[in-house]
Scaffold this motif. Structure first.
Motif, PDB file in Angstrom:
ATOM      1  N   ALA A   1       1.717  -1.169  -0.353  1.00  0.00           N
ATOM      2  CA  ALA A   1      -0.111   0.043   0.034  1.00  0.00           C
ATOM      3  C   ALA A   1       0.849   1.453   0.009  1.00  0.00           C
ATOM      4  CB  ALA A   1      -1.328   0.221   1.605  1.00  0.00           C
ATOM      5  N   ILE A   2       1.901   1.350   0.928  1.00  0.00           N
ATOM      6  CA  ILE A   2       2.730   2.622   0.951  1.00  0.00           C
ATOM      7  C   ILE A   2       4.378   1.707   0.060  1.00  0.00           C
ATOM      8  CG2 ILE A   2       3.970   3.931   1.752  1.00  0.00           C
ATOM      9  CD1 ILE A   2       2.075   5.068   2.083  1.00  0.00           C
ATOM     10  N   ASN A   3       4.291   1.818  -0.837  1.00  0.00           N
ATOM     11  CA  ASN A   3       4.973   1.692  -1.993  1.00  0.00           C
ATOM     12  C   ASN A   3       6.879   2.954  -1.904  1.00  0.00           C
ATOM     13  OD1 ASN A   3       7.166   0.426  -3.647  1.00  0.00           O
ATOM     14  ND2 ASN A   3       5.653  -0.754  -5.082  1.00  0.00           N
ATOM     15  N   LEU A   4       7.364   2.886  -0.936  1.00  0.00           N
ATOM     16  CA  LEU A   4       8.589   3.282  -0.847  1.00  0.00           C
ATOM     17  C   LEU A   4       8.954   3.417  -2.134  1.00  0.00           C
ATOM     18  CD1 LEU A   4      10.106   2.906   2.252  1.00  0.00           C
ATOM     19  CD2 LEU A   4       8.068   5.068   1.844  1.00  0.00           C
ATOM     20  N   ILE A   5       9.075   2.566  -2.953  1.00  0.00           N
ATOM     21  CA  ILE A   5      10.122   2.535  -4.514  1.00  0.00           C
ATOM     22  C   ILE A   5       9.244   3.405  -5.373  1.00  0.00           C
ATOM     23  CG2 ILE A   5      11.652   1.247  -6.381  1.00  0.00           C
ATOM     24  CD1 ILE A   5      11.093  -0.795  -4.078  1.00  0.00           C
ATOM     25  N   GLN A   6       8.810   2.848  -5.888  1.00  0.00           N
ATOM     26  CA  GLN A   6       7.563   3.769  -6.316  1.00  0.00           C
ATOM     27  C   GLN A   6       6.941   5.606  -6.248  1.00  0.00           C
ATOM     28  OE1 GLN A   6       3.648   1.972  -6.934  1.00  0.00           O
ATOM     29  NE2 GLN A   6       5.182   0.684  -8.357  1.00  0.00           N
ATOM     30  N   MET A   7       7.500   5.215  -4.554  1.00  0.00           N
ATOM     31  CA  MET A   7       7.065   6.920  -4.582  1.00  0.00           C
ATOM     32  C   MET A   7       8.641   7.908  -4.189  1.00  0.00           C
ATOM     33  SD  MET A   7       4.625   6.243  -1.292  1.00  0.00           S
ATOM     34  CE  MET A   7       4.264   7.656  -0.770  1.00  0.00           C
ATOM     35  N   GLY A   8       9.645   6.617  -4.709  1.00  0.00           N
ATOM     36  CA  GLY A   8      10.773   7.894  -5.406  1.00  0.00           C
ATOM     37  C   GLY A   8      11.810   8.014  -3.500  1.00  0.00           C
ATOM     38  N   LEU A   9      11.250   7.510  -2.837  1.00  0.00           N
ATOM     39  CA  LEU A   9      11.503   7.903  -1.636  1.00  0.00           C
ATOM     40  C   LEU A   9      13.055   6.647  -0.885  1.00  0.00           C
ATOM     41  CD1 LEU A   9       8.365   8.281   0.444  1.00  0.00           C
ATOM     42  CD2 LEU A   9       9.756   9.913   0.437  1.00  0.00           C
ATOM     43  N   MET A  10      12.944   6.179  -1.841  1.00  0.00           N
ATOM     44  CA  MET A  10      14.815   5.219  -1.742  1.00  0.00           C
ATOM     45  C   MET A  10      15.606   5.016  -3.178  1.00  0.00           C
ATOM     46  SD  MET A  10      13.468   2.514   1.137  1.00  0.00           S
ATOM     47  CE  MET A  10      13.609   0.649   0.426  1.00  0.00           C
ATOM     48  N   GLY A  11      16.471   6.185  -2.877  1.00  0.00           N
ATOM     49  CA  GLY A  11      17.594   5.868  -3.987  1.00  0.00           C
ATOM     50  C   GLY A  11      17.425   4.737  -4.985  1.00  0.00           C
ATOM     51  N   LYS A  12      17.987   4.526  -6.166  1.00  0.00           N
ATOM     52  CA  LYS A  12      18.216   3.361  -6.479  1.00  0.00           C
ATOM     53  C   LYS A  12      19.351   3.329  -5.925  1.00  0.00           C
ATOM     54  CE  LYS A  12      19.095   5.968 -11.514  1.00  0.00           C
ATOM     55  NZ  LYS A  12      20.511   6.282 -11.083  1.00  0.00           N
ATOM     56  N   GLY A  13      20.381   3.456  -5.976  1.00  0.00           N
ATOM     57  CA  GLY A  13      21.971   3.339  -5.455  1.00  0.00           C
ATOM     58  C   GLY A  13      22.238   3.643  -6.220  1.00  0.00           C
ATOM     59  N   HIS A  14      24.834   3.482  -6.279  1.00  0.00           N
ATOM     60  CA  HIS A  14      25.364   3.903  -6.823  1.00  0.00           C
ATOM     61  C   HIS A  14      26.174   3.503  -5.870  1.00  0.00           C
ATOM     62  CE1 HIS A  14      26.396   6.890  -3.404  1.00  0.00           C
ATOM     63  NE2 HIS A  14      24.759   7.226  -3.641  1.00  0.00           N
ATOM     64  N   HIS A  15      27.651   3.049  -6.540  1.00  0.00           N
ATOM     65  CA  HIS A  15      28.392   1.729  -6.608  1.00  0.00           C
ATOM     66  C   HIS A  15      30.052   2.203  -6.478  1.00  0.00           C
ATOM     67  CE1 HIS A  15      30.665  -2.088  -6.937  1.00  0.00           C
ATOM     68  NE2 HIS A  15      29.924  -1.899  -6.289  1.00  0.00           N
ATOM     69  N   ALA A  40       0.201   8.813  -2.474  1.00  0.00           N
ATOM     70  CA  ALA A  40       0.252   7.355  -3.031  1.00  0.00           C
ATOM     71  C   ALA A  40      -0.910   6.298  -4.083  1.00  0.00           C
ATOM     72  CB  ALA A  40       0.741   6.454  -2.548  1.00  0.00           C
ATOM     73  N   LYS A  41      -1.952   7.610  -3.756  1.00  0.00           N
ATOM     74  CA  LYS A  41      -3.236   7.645  -4.260  1.00  0.00           C
ATOM     75  C   LYS A  41      -3.521   5.491  -3.918  1.00  0.00           C
ATOM     76  CE  LYS A  41      -3.155  10.577  -8.042  1.00  0.00           C
ATOM     77  NZ  LYS A  41      -2.142  11.864  -7.646  1.00  0.00           N
ATOM     78  N   SER A  42      -3.183   5.378  -2.664  1.00  0.00           N
ATOM     79  CA  SER A  42      -3.595   3.821  -2.598  1.00  0.00           C
ATOM     80  C   SER A  42      -5.302   3.572  -2.052  1.00  0.00           C
ATOM     81  CB  SER A  42      -2.883   3.884  -0.674  1.00  0.00           C
ATOM     82  OG  SER A  42      -2.831   2.735   0.273  1.00  0.00           O
ATOM     83  N   SER A  43      -5.295   2.342  -2.385  1.00  0.00           N
ATOM     84  CA  SER A  43      -6.446   2.200  -1.966  1.00  0.00           C
ATOM     85  C   SER A  43      -7.119   2.452  -0.438  1.00  0.00           C
ATOM     86  CB  SER A  43      -6.912   1.335  -2.608  1.00  0.00           C
ATOM     87  OG  SER A  43      -6.216   0.032  -2.401  1.00  0.00           O
ATOM     88  N   ILE A  44      -6.309   1.947  -0.029  1.00  0.00           N
ATOM     89  CA  ILE A  44      -6.153   1.928   1.460  1.00  0.00           C
ATOM     90  C   ILE A  44      -6.632   3.415   2.667  1.00  0.00           C
ATOM     91  CG2 ILE A  44      -5.236   0.551   3.651  1.00  0.00           C
ATOM     92  CD1 ILE A  44      -5.684  -2.104   2.412  1.00  0.00           C
ATOM     93  N   THR A  45      -7.583   3.528   3.470  1.00  0.00           N
ATOM     94  CA  THR A  45      -7.312   4.426   4.147  1.00  0.00           C
ATOM     95  C   THR A  45      -6.611   4.123   5.388  1.00  0.00           C
ATOM     96  OG1 THR A  45      -9.625   4.284   4.546  1.00  0.00           O
ATOM     97  CG2 THR A  45      -9.026   5.879   2.802  1.00  0.00           C
ATOM     98  N   MET A  46      -6.523   5.038   5.787  1.00  0.00           N
ATOM     99  CA  MET A  46      -6.166   4.956   8.184  1.00  0.00           C
ATOM    100  C   MET A  46      -6.925   4.635   8.370  1.00  0.00           C
ATOM    101  SD  MET A  46      -3.383   6.264   9.014  1.00  0.00           S
ATOM    102  CE  MET A  46      -2.902   4.849  11.094  1.00  0.00           C
ATOM    103  N   ASP A  47      -8.357   4.804   8.325  1.00  0.00           N
ATOM    104  CA  ASP A  47      -9.593   5.001   8.673  1.00  0.00           C
ATOM    105  C   ASP A  47      -9.955   2.907   8.710  1.00  0.00           C
ATOM    106  OD1 ASP A  47      -9.956   7.168   9.536  1.00  0.00           O
ATOM    107  OD2 ASP A  47     -11.516   7.844   8.255  1.00  0.00           O
ATOM    108  N   GLN A  48      -9.665   2.482   7.360  1.00  0.00           N
ATOM    109  CA  GLN A  48      -9.434   1.286   7.493  1.00  0.00           C
ATOM    110  C   GLN A  48      -8.941   0.835   8.126  1.00  0.00           C
ATOM    111  OE1 GLN A  48      -9.696   1.184   2.835  1.00  0.00           O
ATOM    112  NE2 GLN A  48     -11.219   0.418   2.544  1.00  0.00           N
ATOM    113  N   LEU A  49      -7.393   0.594   8.270  1.00  0.00           N
ATOM    114  CA  LEU A  49      -6.004   0.462   8.929  1.00  0.00           C
ATOM    115  C   LEU A  49      -6.681   0.155   9.744  1.00  0.00           C
ATOM    116  CD1 LEU A  49      -3.219   1.869   7.269  1.00  0.00           C
ATOM    117  CD2 LEU A  49      -4.010  -0.607   6.812  1.00  0.00           C
TER     118      LEU A  49
END
Ligand SMILES: Nc1nc2c(c(=O)[nH]1)N[C@H]1C(S)=C(S)[C@@H](COP(=O)(O)OP(=O)(O)OC[C@H]3O[C@@H](n4cnc5c(=O)[nH]c(N)nc54)[C@H](O)[C@@H]3O)O[C@H]1N2
Ligand SMILES: Nc1nc2c(c(=O)[nH]1)N[C@H]1C(S)=C(S)[C@@H](COP(=O)(O)OP(=O)(O)OC[C@H]3O[C@@H](n4cnc5c(=O)[nH]c(N)nc54)[C@H](O)[C@@H]3O)O[C@H]1N2
Ligand code: SF4
Ligand SMILES: [Mo]
Length: 727
Positions: free
Chosen positions: A346-360, A534-543
């Motif tokens: 429901a919260i996808n940190l990768i899709q939301m751009g909150l986790m960097g793709k990385g570097h090496h 994230a335009k999630s289908s889930i709301t805080m109230d549902q959780l």
């Protein structure tokens, strides 16, 4: 203790739902609470992921909450004494201590080590970066480099994102080949799969097959269709032979991946020396078996290779994890039902751009020149960066949720290095082998005292679910959660450093303002905002209405589509692998050392269901019974050394020696010995009374800080050469 259990409990018994955050299985739990005391802990049958599963560690969450040794006030070290101090004093000391080192020695002189619970406690995920990023240090370390770093590197190479980690679709697969993992004891890793025993049973009942490659006959091996005792450290050679066989027997069928794969022909040539016949002596797996298993995998309706700790933490960890992805790609099993897929939480940190793709390898460590990955250096170099004088030498350390003295290689050396620091702060609620070196300890609340939404492991679960839980019991008045500690540190540190750096004042004021706003929002507020964003289908109230969790269904293909959309292709043979293969050829094509005359033994690890890395040993419930910190050894190796079961033995490696009892058993490959990690609580100054009475010895006083995977810098814990003799 903050609750005074003098009067008999009289209030109503309340039922609360929670999740266990001790391991990656994140089982749903049901607590009964009376007068703010936990009176029972059970698995929650209504949980769509864990379906009632629980292990003995969950009940110990109660012990952790009540543990009289758990720190509940900030502590300051004065000589070898500890003084309780106020939070205000503690924060000022910490900010001052760190800022001073930075002023005198530069930003890289302040190091950070983040341990495993950093990702199990969501407040660390939401707020830790607000403080750590301000330190602007390249001396960042974490448990990642004693664990899953090779997985990230392989994902970064192949899929362009360090967190693009395909998860085994264990509930639908028809063939699963497990290397170097023991989910029956660990409850699954990079595969959140509570009650994996039932899931494996279902796999076999639907006609699927489970194969395990492990030097030891593990709990998982015992329920598998087939178990092969591979020689430790040789998995990369074996996996290359599987790739060889896919080409050799015309079994390459990438299916939906075909249009995206580059360098297939180059890959075929690059592995052409590694026939199963050529590697058999090195791996201990005969060629016919390798060929048969490769055929079984390629011809199964669906399947995958899954490899974890045992193949990541070895000299060729990155090669192993790359090869595993390549096998899954060449058989068309990545991103397909029953194979290995990305999750859609429901919260996808990768899709939301909150986790960097990385570097090496953008920079390297000062002393040894080890590569950074994603902004972190391998923790195997941390001690030498503290001990080696020169510009950039580490002089101060922040540890959070970690116990690197017990959990990283050459713990004795690190122990010494910590002693020599100018300043150290630990965010931890125990006075343990590592935190005893701190000048200040900041103890957060424990798990049952704060709310939880799993921001990490819901990304790694074998089924998509969402679950938010409020605190089980109230935190003591004045206690701070991890996120509040970070929030305070972030704000105070910004003020302190800003006041000294007027030149960049304006820029900093802006940064501070947004940080200050962010810092004051609780993780729950951020979750609510995140769900909307994230335009999630889930709301805080549902959780809130469903504390047992909301089922979002099985894993769905998404990776091929998202790569195609971005016009990103997959290079099967990344440059570093191309360069590595010729270098390892001589090793991989020769007979394994264990067959030669009088070789050292190869030491490997072992996890036990009642143990949790280096902590949770301060609860009688988990440490009572048989001593588990014993060295497993095959009868042939024992008799060659005239050792009897139960006898004390001395184990010697390049870096140190320890003494433990030996357990003679044919459940381990000859030439291999096994010892669990996380023990060794007998160091002076520790205050863990139960753990100290069951101290054991630390395997990481034997593991070698110089033994790392050349490509990733990950620690090589498997196949450490040791000598064993009667103590
Ligand atoms: N030889 C060998 N070594 C290994 C391994 C192995 O298999 N073999 N495994 C490796 C692996 S996979 C890992 S992940 C590492 C783990 O190693 P580390 O991450 O260094 O440490 P842990 O043993 O998990 O210790 C966790 C610490 O965090 C504290 N803590 C627990 N919960 C919280 C919390 O909510 N907040 C805060 N602030 N602190 C908390 C505990 O008191 C404890 O001090 O060990 C690694 N070391
Ligand atoms: N009970 C319990 N559960 C835990 C933890 C814990 O400490 N206790 N820790 C948690 C953490 S932090 C993690 S990362 C996960 C890890 O989860 P897993 O990866 O499942 O962990 P292990 O049980 O260490 O499994 C590693 C296996 O690799 C084998 N092995 C060792 N060397 C080699 C080798 O060279 N080749 C092959 N093929 N096999 C090898 C070992 O015998 C062992 O069975 O577990 C998590 N869950
Ligand atoms: S398997 Fe045990 S330790 Fe892991 S989450 Fe479940 S109850 Fe907790
Ligand atoms: Mo781990």
């Amino acid at each position: 203790m903050h609750h005074a259990p003098s009067a008999p409990p009289s209030g109503p018994i309340e039922t609360r739902h929670g999740a266990c955050n001790l391991c990656e299985a994140i089982c749903g739990l049901t607590f009964q609470v009376q007068d703010q005391r936990i009176i029972s802990v059970k698995g929650n049958e209504a949980d769509p992921l864990s379906r009632g599963h629980i292990c003995p560690k969950a009940v110990a969450l109660k012990d952790l909450h009540e543990d009289p040794d758990r720190l509940r006030q900030p502590m300051r070290r004065v000589g070898d004494q500890w003084q309780a101090i106020s939070w205000d004093q503690a924060f000022e000391l910490v900010v001052d201590g760190l800022a001073r080192v930075r002023e005198q020695h530069g930003a890289n002189a302040v190091a950070v080590y983040q341990g495993n619970p950093s990702i199990h406690n969501w407040g660390n995920v939401t707020h830790g970066h607000l403080f750590f990023n301000q330190l602007k240090t390249r001396s960042r370390f974490s448990a990642t480099s004693v664990d899953q770093l090779p997985h990230h590197l392989a994902a970064y190479w192949l899929y362009g994102h360090q967190f693009a980690l395909p998860i085994p679709d264990v509930d639908r697969t028809q063939f699963m080949l497990v290397l170097g993992a023991n989910p029956l004891a660990s409850n699954g890793s990079l595969m959140t799969a509570p009650d994996i025993r039932a899931r494996f049973k279902a796999l076999r009942e639907r006609g699927g097959k489970l194969v395990v490659l492990d030097p030891r006959q593990t709990e998982t091996a015992a329920i598998a269709d087939e178990h092969l005792r591979i020689d430790p450290g040789s998995d990369a050679a074996w996996l290359l032979s599987v790739i060889y066989t896919l080409f050799d027997e015309d079994l390459v069928q990438p299916g939906h991946w075909a249009p995206l794969l580059d360098s297939q022909e180059e890959l075929r040539q690059a592995v052409s020396a590694y026939s199963p016949e050529a590697t058999a002596d090195h791996t201990g797996i005969d060629a016919a078996t390798t060929r048969r298993l490769t055929r079984d995998l390629a011809q199964a309706a669906s399947g995958m290779v899954y490899g974890r700790m045992g193949v990541s933490t070895q000299e060729h960890g990155a090669l192993c994890q790359w090869a595993i992805q390549v096998i899954n790609l060449l058989t068309g099993n990545v991103d397909r039902e029953g194979g290995a897929l990305l999750t859609s939480p429901a919260i996808n940190l990768i899709q939301m751009g909150l986790m960097g793709k990385g570097h090496h390898n953008v920079w390297r460590s000062r002393v040894r020149g080890a590569p950074e990955f994603g902004g972190e250096l391998p923790v195997s170099v941390m001690a030498e960066e503290m001990l080696t004088p020169g510009k950039g030498q580490i002089k101060a350390l922040v540890t959070s949720c970690g116990n690197p003295v017990l959990s990283t290689p050459n713990g004795q050396q690190l122990d010494q290095a910590l002693q020599g620091l100018d300043f150290m702060v630990a965010i931890d609620f125990y006075l343990n082998e590592t935190t005893r070196h701190a000048d200040v300890i900041l103890p957060p609340t424990c798990f049952v005292e704060h709310d939880h939404y799993d921001l990490v492991f819901l990304h790694l679960a074998v089924r998509n679910v969402a679950r938010y839980n409020e605190a089980i019991v109230e935190a003591a008045p004045g206690a701070l959660h991890d996120w509040q500690i970070y929030s305070e540190l972030a704000q105070r540190y910004a003020r302190r450093v800003w006041s000294l750096d007027k030149g960049r004042a304006l820029q900093r004021v802006k940064g501070m303002a947004s940080r200050a706003i962010m810092a004051r929002l609780s993780p729950q507020r951020l979750l609510k905002i995140g769900l909307k964003r994230a335009k999630s289908s889930i709301t805080m109230d549902q959780l809130l209405a469903h504390p047992e969790g909301i089922d979002l269904g099985p894993l769905k293909p998404s990776l091929v589509a998202s790569l195609s959309k971005r016009k990103r292709r997959v290079n099967l043979l990344p440059t570093l692998i191309r360069q590595e293969l010729p270098l390892v050829q001589a090793t991989f094509l020769s007979a394994s050392m264990s067959k030669a005359e009088g070789p050292p033994l190869k030491l490997i690890g072992r996890r036990d269901v009642r143990s949790n890395n280096s902590w949770m040993h301060n609860t009688t419930r988990l440490v009572s019974g048989k001593n588990r910190c014993v060295l497993w050894m095959h009868p042939q190796d024992a008799s060659a050394r005239q050792l009897q079961d139960g006898q004390a033995v001395q184990i010697q490696s390049r870096v140190g020696q320890i003494t433990v009892p030996v357990h003679v058993t044919d459940q381990i490959r000859t030439g291999v010995v096994s010892l669990p990690h996380g023990w060794g609580h007998n160091r002076p100054g520790v205050n863990l009374r139960v753990a100290q009475a069951h101290a054991g010895a630390s395997i990481n006083d034997l593991t070698d800080d110089r033994a790392t995977d050349r490509l990733s810098g990950n620690a090589a814990f498997s196949a450490v050469p040791v000598e064993v003799r009667a103590a």
